[in-house]
Scaffold this active site. Sequence first.
Site: not given
Length: 825
Positions: A127, A269, A300, A303
């Site tokens: 990113e 990820n 995270e 996400h």
Amino acid sequence: MPTANLTRSETAARSAAVTVHDYRVELDLSGARDQDLAGFATTTTVTFDATIARTWLDFLGHSVESVTVNGQSVDVEYDGARLTVGGLSATNVVVVRATGEYSRSGEGLHRFLDPVDGATYLYTQYEPADARRVFACFEQPDMKAPFTFVVTAPSGWEVVSNRPAAVIEDDGAHQRVEFSLTLPISTYITAVAAGPYHRVESSWTRGELTIPLGVLCRVSLAGYLDADTLFEVTKQGLDFFAEHFDYPYPWGKYDQVFVPEYNLGAMENPGLVTFTEAYVFRGAATAAQYEGRANTILHEMAHMWFGDLVTMVWWDDLWLKESFADFMGALASVEATEWTDAWVAFANRRKAWAYLQDQLPTTHPIVADIPDLEAAKLNFDGITYAKGASVLKQLVAYVGRDEFFTGVRRYFRTRAFGNTTLADLLTELSADSGRDLAGWARAWLQTSGMSTLTLDGGEIVQTDPRPHRLAVGLYDFDAAGDLALRERVELDIVEERTPVALAPAPLRLLNDGDLTYAKVRLDADSLATVERSLDRVTDPLARGLIWSALWNAARDGELEVGRYLTMARDFAPAETNMALLTAVLSNASFAVHHYLPEAERDRWRDEWLESCWATLHSSEPGSGAQLAWARATATAATFDGRHAADIRSILLGDAPAPEGLPLDPDLRWALWTALAATGAATAADLNAELAHDDTASGRTAHRRALAARPDAEVKAAAWASALGDTTLTNDHLDAVITGFRAGGRRDLIARYDDEYFAVLRTVWEQRSIEIARRIVDGLFPAGDSLEPVDAWLADHADAPGALRRLIIEQRDHLARDLRVRAGAS
């Protein structure tokens, strides 16, 4: 403009003309253990439709060996960043064979050699746009596609990616791992990690869905990996999001890998979340550190839905994922884990980041204007994360919690695996709440800056007026002598002045409960109460808001710095919330070294070190507070050597450490660095410490301590290394820069000010943006005048926008230092 810096307009045109069907990416990492081998073979096969005859793929690597388009070999048209392909049909298969380069900067495919056991570890970090450093691709978030990764690596290594392995072929020397096809995802969240990682496994089950869980770290850190604690938070988070999002976790597995020399806290990820291995604690850690790690895990995890399942079209709407993840991380911490005070840390620390960023001349709306990738790289900031999360917290109260989550669930269902903008989200949130959110968005998402709230007699006054829902807390002394909430008055304010009827109280706290995003000032009577009795405020969130108000007033020059430091000295020893204590200790140290004129600075350096030293010895043995004060002592001792002999005796074992204090490697290095910075430690001393801690962290700390020594030749070598040694890793560069500046020895480093400004353009042009940013920010001169930076800005109006932004921000920090310092004279 360099062709590596993709613009919003050209990528929009590309995605309008090209539709990607799928990728197959083959990486040959079999030679990764050979440190002399700089590159690796990478082959991309991408299938896509096109309505144009020519387009380009993005690739930042050593070379491109061949390109075929629809089975035909074509000439390689490659400028180092863009690979042009022509002769396109309606549907195309393009195969690119190239050589990528292993990274030392944490961008792309990073390679790390563990000094403990000689093992090599690899991981990717992309990113916003570094997948192109590993494989040729359409590097923009709105061109999603399924990926098949095939990795060849040494036998015996763990090789992981977003999806589980489908086929493994192993000949005893090398293994070829083909992973299952992913669901459609953006290039920047694809991931690979490979190496002899230590792995611990578990699983999470809800109904008929079972998700395999994995936690990985380097073998040499395995003894410190508290996998059970990590799994506990992970399962609590998956339970929370399953219940609130009502969309099953879609990515098949959930691996979390802790990696070395990482540029970020973590990266989302799907199926393979990467974290800085700083979260694998080598020694004692405070409750604030464990709480911060839990918050990051949950951030995270959020996400996986916000950002991975539904992704922004372009980086303008980066907030769509980061603000939501920041908000959800805190909410899930409070409601699903033991960290029920997470909103305290959010109010005092995360929002402090936002307040700082929002007062810079480069501040921007939460929904930002991001014309290109360089601008995107710099927008992972306090506005996008913490201010956005603060505003979302307010939005939940505005539309209603049930209505908010109903809209969120519909957002996931209707836009899964797609790309969205602000308008898409507002449509879903408006549907059930019945509120028109366009006006709210204009006030909070599409404007910059913040309000400052004060109580003026019978009115609440706000600068930069905007709508707020807030509470005023009236605090009074109870029978035990504690300051407790007696009454709370909630109201909406819109205008510059709003009448409010409040009963008298010793402490009247605006924004009690932290309902809105604004700086708050204490009225004179409340400030007087706080100066006498801050330690009597029993509610940690209220204390956090008070500490925040005091700090903002001090850095704005409206509260004498000496008064702030006196309160920090008097009340920090009684602070029981570790997040608040950590923040106060950091802020007090910063105030001493940045906001005081020289005469007062010397006095307060002495007083602050003595306060830290005394509280270190009086703290409860083995407590988190003791550890926090030990770290604060090390920081203070970097500028003042009066306790150097005492510290040295403790480190050498000639005197006992304070009872219960764990002298773990990280704390020992902090103390040795303090000694080095004040001239009380030699290179031989530091080499001897390294012999006891010859680890990756130890070598980095050793480099920092060596550069901290107050010697002109040492500083010259550190300066030359930071600017010229391109073999330094990201962490080693930081260590050299931190050591160079240790102790605030302007008498030794001011001579480099002119050279700093002379080399800025060269650094920006020749180094990656990650490395360049560390140099630009880290070496900015902390002088006594703005003239040099103003001259550079005037002479370099044509400099890249991202570079100018960094310099403008550093100028503003210096201007604030000088302004507050002058007011304190």
